[in-house]
Motif scaffolding. Sequence first.
Motif, PDB file in Angstrom:
ATOM      1  N   MET A   1       0.593  -0.928  -0.119  1.00  0.00           N
ATOM      2  CA  MET A   1      -0.260  -0.581  -0.036  1.00  0.00           C
ATOM      3  C   MET A   1       1.071   1.162  -0.109  1.00  0.00           C
ATOM      4  SD  MET A   1      -3.549   0.849   2.077  1.00  0.00           S
ATOM      5  CE  MET A   1      -3.733  -0.371   3.197  1.00  0.00           C
ATOM      6  N   ARG A   2       2.312   0.843   0.667  1.00  0.00           N
ATOM      7  CA  ARG A   2       3.425   2.228   1.177  1.00  0.00           C
ATOM      8  C   ARG A   2       3.428   2.589  -0.602  1.00  0.00           C
ATOM      9  NH1 ARG A   2       8.400   2.021   4.424  1.00  0.00           N
ATOM     10  NH2 ARG A   2       7.323  -0.126   4.136  1.00  0.00           N
ATOM     11  N   LEU A   3       3.755   1.990  -1.489  1.00  0.00           N
ATOM     12  CA  LEU A   3       3.944   2.122  -2.883  1.00  0.00           C
ATOM     13  C   LEU A   3       3.002   2.270  -3.679  1.00  0.00           C
ATOM     14  CD1 LEU A   3       6.347   1.413  -5.244  1.00  0.00           C
ATOM     15  CD2 LEU A   3       4.995  -0.266  -6.164  1.00  0.00           C
ATOM     16  N   LEU A   4       1.860   2.093  -3.502  1.00  0.00           N
ATOM     17  CA  LEU A   4       0.656   3.221  -3.916  1.00  0.00           C
ATOM     18  C   LEU A   4      -0.011   4.158  -3.703  1.00  0.00           C
ATOM     19  CD1 LEU A   4      -1.962   2.501  -6.111  1.00  0.00           C
ATOM     20  CD2 LEU A   4      -3.179   2.236  -3.541  1.00  0.00           C
ATOM     21  N   ASN A   6       2.333   6.493  -2.692  1.00  0.00           N
ATOM     22  CA  ASN A   6       3.556   7.090  -2.626  1.00  0.00           C
ATOM     23  C   ASN A   6       3.200   7.491  -4.287  1.00  0.00           C
ATOM     24  OD1 ASN A   6       5.583   7.570  -0.423  1.00  0.00           O
ATOM     25  ND2 ASN A   6       5.999   5.527  -0.788  1.00  0.00           N
ATOM     26  N   ILE A   7       3.120   6.423  -5.177  1.00  0.00           N
ATOM     27  CA  ILE A   7       3.076   6.917  -6.730  1.00  0.00           C
ATOM     28  C   ILE A   7       1.887   7.943  -6.816  1.00  0.00           C
ATOM     29  CG2 ILE A   7       2.232   5.507  -9.215  1.00  0.00           C
ATOM     30  CD1 ILE A   7       3.263   3.218  -8.054  1.00  0.00           C
ATOM     31  N   ILE A   8       1.001   7.687  -5.792  1.00  0.00           N
ATOM     32  CA  ILE A   8      -0.516   8.937  -6.406  1.00  0.00           C
ATOM     33  C   ILE A   8       0.038  10.264  -5.906  1.00  0.00           C
ATOM     34  CG2 ILE A   8      -2.635   9.185  -5.326  1.00  0.00           C
ATOM     35  CD1 ILE A   8      -3.129   6.600  -5.136  1.00  0.00           C
ATOM     36  N   SER A  11       3.042  11.064  -8.445  1.00  0.00           N
ATOM     37  CA  SER A  11       2.328  11.465  -9.557  1.00  0.00           C
ATOM     38  C   SER A  11       1.093  12.416  -9.501  1.00  0.00           C
ATOM     39  CB  SER A  11       2.202  10.494 -10.418  1.00  0.00           C
ATOM     40  OG  SER A  11       0.700   9.825  -9.737  1.00  0.00           O
ATOM     41  N   GLY A  12       0.783  12.637  -8.490  1.00  0.00           N
ATOM     42  CA  GLY A  12      -0.435  14.118  -8.211  1.00  0.00           C
ATOM     43  C   GLY A  12      -1.799  13.005  -8.747  1.00  0.00           C
ATOM     44  N   THR A  13      -1.682  11.984  -9.787  1.00  0.00           N
ATOM     45  CA  THR A  13      -2.825  11.168  -9.798  1.00  0.00           C
ATOM     46  C   THR A  13      -3.725  10.848  -8.761  1.00  0.00           C
ATOM     47  OG1 THR A  13      -1.997  11.288 -11.961  1.00  0.00           O
ATOM     48  CG2 THR A  13      -3.037   9.961 -11.741  1.00  0.00           C
ATOM     49  N   LEU A  14      -4.886  11.053  -8.821  1.00  0.00           N
ATOM     50  CA  LEU A  14      -5.859  10.267  -8.012  1.00  0.00           C
ATOM     51  C   LEU A  14      -6.325   8.396  -9.135  1.00  0.00           C
ATOM     52  CD1 LEU A  14      -6.840  12.964  -6.137  1.00  0.00           C
ATOM     53  CD2 LEU A  14      -5.350  11.853  -5.306  1.00  0.00           C
ATOM     54  N   PRO A  15      -6.651   7.892  -8.213  1.00  0.00           N
ATOM     55  CA  PRO A  15      -7.584   6.770  -8.742  1.00  0.00           C
ATOM     56  C   PRO A  15      -8.907   7.725  -9.108  1.00  0.00           C
ATOM     57  CG  PRO A  15      -6.154   5.546  -6.754  1.00  0.00           C
ATOM     58  CD  PRO A  15      -6.503   7.042  -7.110  1.00  0.00           C
ATOM     59  N   SER A  16      -9.642   6.740 -10.297  1.00  0.00           N
ATOM     60  CA  SER A  16     -10.904   7.672 -10.853  1.00  0.00           C
ATOM     61  C   SER A  16     -11.674   7.158  -9.451  1.00  0.00           C
ATOM     62  CB  SER A  16     -11.654   7.316 -11.565  1.00  0.00           C
ATOM     63  OG  SER A  16     -11.254   6.574 -12.299  1.00  0.00           O
ATOM     64  N   LEU A  48      -9.858   3.090   0.938  1.00  0.00           N
ATOM     65  CA  LEU A  48      -8.689   3.309   0.869  1.00  0.00           C
ATOM     66  C   LEU A  48      -8.490   5.511   0.506  1.00  0.00           C
ATOM     67  CD1 LEU A  48      -7.299   0.669  -1.792  1.00  0.00           C
ATOM     68  CD2 LEU A  48      -6.521   1.277   0.430  1.00  0.00           C
ATOM     69  N   SER A  49      -9.134   5.647  -0.146  1.00  0.00           N
ATOM     70  CA  SER A  49      -9.664   7.418  -0.392  1.00  0.00           C
ATOM     71  C   SER A  49      -8.683   8.019   1.300  1.00  0.00           C
ATOM     72  CB  SER A  49     -10.175   7.239  -1.106  1.00  0.00           C
ATOM     73  OG  SER A  49     -10.059   8.682  -0.878  1.00  0.00           O
ATOM     74  N   ARG A  50      -9.755   6.982   2.269  1.00  0.00           N
ATOM     75  CA  ARG A  50      -9.562   7.872   3.424  1.00  0.00           C
ATOM     76  C   ARG A  50      -8.255   7.652   3.881  1.00  0.00           C
ATOM     77  NH1 ARG A  50     -14.872   6.265   5.381  1.00  0.00           N
ATOM     78  NH2 ARG A  50     -14.835   4.266   4.946  1.00  0.00           N
ATOM     79  N   ILE A  51      -7.662   6.096   4.202  1.00  0.00           N
ATOM     80  CA  ILE A  51      -6.587   5.971   4.666  1.00  0.00           C
ATOM     81  C   ILE A  51      -5.036   6.985   3.904  1.00  0.00           C
ATOM     82  CG2 ILE A  51      -4.384   4.533   4.486  1.00  0.00           C
ATOM     83  CD1 ILE A  51      -6.924   2.495   4.788  1.00  0.00           C
ATOM     84  N   TYR A  52      -5.513   7.498   2.622  1.00  0.00           N
ATOM     85  CA  TYR A  52      -4.240   8.009   2.020  1.00  0.00           C
ATOM     86  C   TYR A  52      -4.596   9.518   2.039  1.00  0.00           C
ATOM     87  CZ  TYR A  52      -1.816  10.879  -1.493  1.00  0.00           C
ATOM     88  OH  TYR A  52      -1.621  11.816  -2.714  1.00  0.00           O
ATOM     89  N   TRP A  53      -5.404  10.340   2.642  1.00  0.00           N
ATOM     90  CA  TRP A  53      -5.792  11.267   2.606  1.00  0.00           C
ATOM     91  C   TRP A  53      -5.555  11.144   4.344  1.00  0.00           C
ATOM     92  CZ3 TRP A  53      -4.754  14.774  -0.796  1.00  0.00           C
ATOM     93  CH2 TRP A  53      -5.521  14.467  -1.953  1.00  0.00           C
ATOM     94  N   GLY A  54      -5.702  10.683   5.082  1.00  0.00           N
ATOM     95  CA  GLY A  54      -5.220  10.199   7.064  1.00  0.00           C
ATOM     96  C   GLY A  54      -3.960  10.165   6.631  1.00  0.00           C
ATOM     97  N   ILE A  55      -3.287   9.860   6.067  1.00  0.00           N
ATOM     98  CA  ILE A  55      -1.699  10.107   6.482  1.00  0.00           C
ATOM     99  C   ILE A  55      -1.273  11.823   5.867  1.00  0.00           C
ATOM    100  CG2 ILE A  55       0.105   9.809   4.922  1.00  0.00           C
ATOM    101  CD1 ILE A  55      -1.455   6.312   4.666  1.00  0.00           C
ATOM    102  N   ILE A  56      -2.154  11.846   4.394  1.00  0.00           N
ATOM    103  CA  ILE A  56      -1.914  13.369   3.920  1.00  0.00           C
ATOM    104  C   ILE A  56      -1.830  14.169   5.381  1.00  0.00           C
ATOM    105  CG2 ILE A  56      -2.422  15.431   3.194  1.00  0.00           C
ATOM    106  CD1 ILE A  56      -0.598  12.873   1.626  1.00  0.00           C
TER     107      ILE A  56
END
Length: 174
Positions: A1-4, A6-8, A11-16, A48-56
Motif C-alpha cells: 500500500m505504501r508503494l501505491l 507514494n506513486i499517487i 504523480s499527483g494522479t488520483l485513482p478515478s 483506500l482514499s480515506r487512509i491516504y488522506w489520513g496519512i496526508i
Amino acid sequence: MRLLFNIILISGTLPSVWGTNRTVLIPKQGKDTRNVENYRPITIGSILSRIYWGIIDNRLRERTTFSHRQKGFVNEAGCFNNVHILNEILRAAKSNSGITVVQLDISKAFDTVPHKAIPPALKRLGVPAEIISSISASYEHITTTICHKGSKAEITLQRGVKQGDPLSPYILMP
C-alpha cells in the motif's frame, strides 16, 4: 500500500474510483418517511482514499497549526474543555451582574462549501501547492449513487466537503 500511496503522491494522479461514492438515506426516527427532509444521508467513499488522506492529514498537522481557540477536529478533549470553560463563566456570572452567552452552530457547514473555495482555504493554512492541487483534484468529477428502497440515482457533487474525510477540517477552518 505504501508503494501505491507514494506513486499517487508523486504523480499527483488520483485513482478515478476515489471520486465514486454511495449514499444511503437513513430515516430519522419518528419522522414522516414520505418527506425527503426526514432522512439522514450517509455517504461512503473508498476506504483506500480515506487512509491516504489520513496519512496526508497527519503530515499536514506536523507543518500547520490551527487557532488555539479551535476545539473541533483537533487531538484534545475539546468538548470537555469547552464545557469546563462555560461552567466557570456561568459560575462567575452568578456572583457578578450576569452574562450574555452566544452559541454559534453553522448549519450544513460540510454541505455548503463551494469546491472553488477549497484551494484558497488550504493556501491560508500554508498547505504546500502540490498538496492543494491534489486535494482540489479529489473534488473534481466526484459522484455519488443514492440508494433508496431499491432505486438508484447518480448525481455529481458540486459543493460540500466530504464528511468523515480527515482533510475536511482544513477546508472548513480558515
